[in-house]
Scaffold this motif. Structure first.
Motif, mmCIF file in Angstrom:
data_model
loop_
_atom_site.group_PDB
_atom_site.id
_atom_site.type_symbol
_atom_site.label_atom_id
_atom_site.label_comp_id
_atom_site.label_asym_id
_atom_site.label_seq_id
_atom_site.Cartn_x
_atom_site.Cartn_y
_atom_site.Cartn_z
ATOM 1 N N ARG A 111 0.723 -1.185 -0.140
ATOM 2 C CA ARG A 111 0.158 -0.049 0.164
ATOM 3 C C ARG A 111 0.865 1.517 -0.122
ATOM 4 N N PRO A 112 0.345 2.301 -0.598
ATOM 5 C CA PRO A 112 1.200 3.740 -0.638
ATOM 6 C C PRO A 112 1.432 4.281 0.700
ATOM 7 N N GLY A 113 0.731 3.867 1.760
ATOM 8 C CA GLY A 113 0.668 4.463 3.108
ATOM 9 C C GLY A 113 1.569 3.699 4.035
ATOM 10 N N ILE A 114 1.772 4.288 5.463
ATOM 11 C CA ILE A 114 2.799 3.731 6.257
ATOM 12 C C ILE A 114 1.668 2.838 7.303
ATOM 13 N N LEU A 115 2.249 2.238 8.244
ATOM 14 C CA LEU A 115 1.461 1.202 9.125
ATOM 15 C C LEU A 115 2.315 1.598 10.591
#
Length: 374
Positions: free
Chosen positions: A258-262
């Motif tokens: 995914r293009p986001g961070i976790l």
């Protein structure tokens, strides 16, 4: 006497532990938790109860994080000292025996040496040089034993304070839940068309498609001039305390990137707005669970997903640091409890953070500061 000299050289070759106070962090964390407890009592009568409770929860989270770190350091230091003392049992016994010989009997013959007056003189000179060093070594061992006892007592006190803090932070979260439910002072920029929202949710198969259709659910937009945020890009505070579990573009266990961070957080962690923004959407979406989408300026969206409890409604304008919700992992009861967070769950919850500029995903780490402690 040669045996005594050899023993002294062996002792001097051993490294001494640094004099750092391993319990300082725990003591400082205890003061933070006490200050947070005072804040909790004062929040009940605060004029802006939401703000007071938000600050209180943040204070508890900082204090609890510091207390955990302090307890870890104290436990490690105690284990080191105990291992050191156990490994040197024979050395300590020999040191005690040597120190006992340094106290002569009352008989004058105790001062005589088999080699005569010269041997007696040399032995006296050697003893005069070794005695201060041996006494210093004995003093260090006494200090190590005292440190072990002090650290054990500190850990018992800190553990009790940690348990109290966990209970009180749950009380603060419950109070914040109620205060947010009663809040009516947030300005409304636009209203949400529930029918169009339902259609958009049903038809959008990706976050990209949903984001591009957000404008279609708006009714009666009165407009809003957002504060300038260009100078803050790269310095936005993280919405929650935690550690980065996965960066943008890194695949998860299922191979999905995914293009986001976790962000890995502890159960019940408070999630707050990193900047003033419009709530473009608050609700369930796809497989993300509960999603909050912020619009700090036209064309920019900050997507937050994974909260168990969400605050606010679509269309509201919020200030920076406004509470947005709580992470899950806590008991269903709203009553004070230490379950979940205090049960060794550590950072069991995950908050997904995505930034989109003109509906193009950006690397969130270029927007948020990562210097905060989790």
């Amino acid at each position: 006497m040669r045996t005594l000299a050899a023993f002294f050289l062996c002792v001097c070759a051993l490294p001494l532990w640094a004099q750092e106070d391993a319990g300082a962090l725990a003591r400082e964390a205890g003061a933070q938790l006490e200050a947070a407890s005072v804040r909790l009592a004062e929040a009940e009568s605060a004029r802006n109860r939401v703000r007071a409770l938000t600050d209180t929860v943040h204070a508890y989270e900082a204090g609890l994080s510091a207390m955990r770190a302090g307890l870890r350091r104290a436990a490690i230091r105690e284990a080191q000292l105990r291992a050191q003392l156990q490994a040197r049992d024979a050395e300590i016994a020999q040191l005690v025996a040597v120190l006992q010989t340094l106290t002569p009997d009352e008989a004058p013959t105790a001062f005589l040496h088999p080699d005569g007056p010269n041997g007696t003189a040399r032995a006296g000179m050697l003893l005069a040089e070794l005695t201060p060093a041996l006494n210093q070594r004995a003093a260090q061992l006494r200090k190590d034993l005292s440190d072990v006892e002090s650290l054990r007592l500190l850990q018992e006190q800190a553990a009790a304070q940690l348990q109290t803090g966990l209970t009180e932070v749950q009380t603060a979260r419950s109070a914040l839940n109620q205060a947010m439910a009663e809040r009516t002072d947030l300005p409304q920029r636009f209203s949400e068309d529930p029918v169009r929202t339902a259609i958009l949710i049903a038809s959008a198969e990706t976050l990209d498609a949903f984001s591009s259709g957000l404008a279609s659910i708006v009714e009666g937009d009165v407009g809003w001039t957002p504060p300038e945020v260009d100078d803050l890009i790269g310095e936005f505070p993280m919405p929650a305390r935690g550690v980065i579990l996965r960066r943008a573009g890194e695949p998860d266990a299922a191979g999905i990137a995914r293009p986001g961070i976790l962000l890995a957080t502890r159960p019940g962690t408070l999630v707050s707005a990193p900047t003033a923004a419009t709530l473009r959407y608050v609700g369930p979406l796809l497989d993300f669970g509960t999603v909050t989408i912020l619009e700090p300026r036209p064309g920019t969206l900050i997507v937050l997903a994974g909260m168990a409890v969400s605050y606010g409604k679509t269309g509201q304008i919020i200030a920076a640091s406004t509470p947005l919700g709580l992470m899950g992992g806590l008991p269903a009861s709203n009553g004070p409890s230490t379950g979940g967070e205090g049960g060794g769950a550590e950072r069991s919850e995950t908050l997904y953070i995505e930034v989109r500029e003109n509906n193009v995903p950006m690397d969130p780490l270029e927007w948020f500061s990562t210097e905060q402690d989790g």
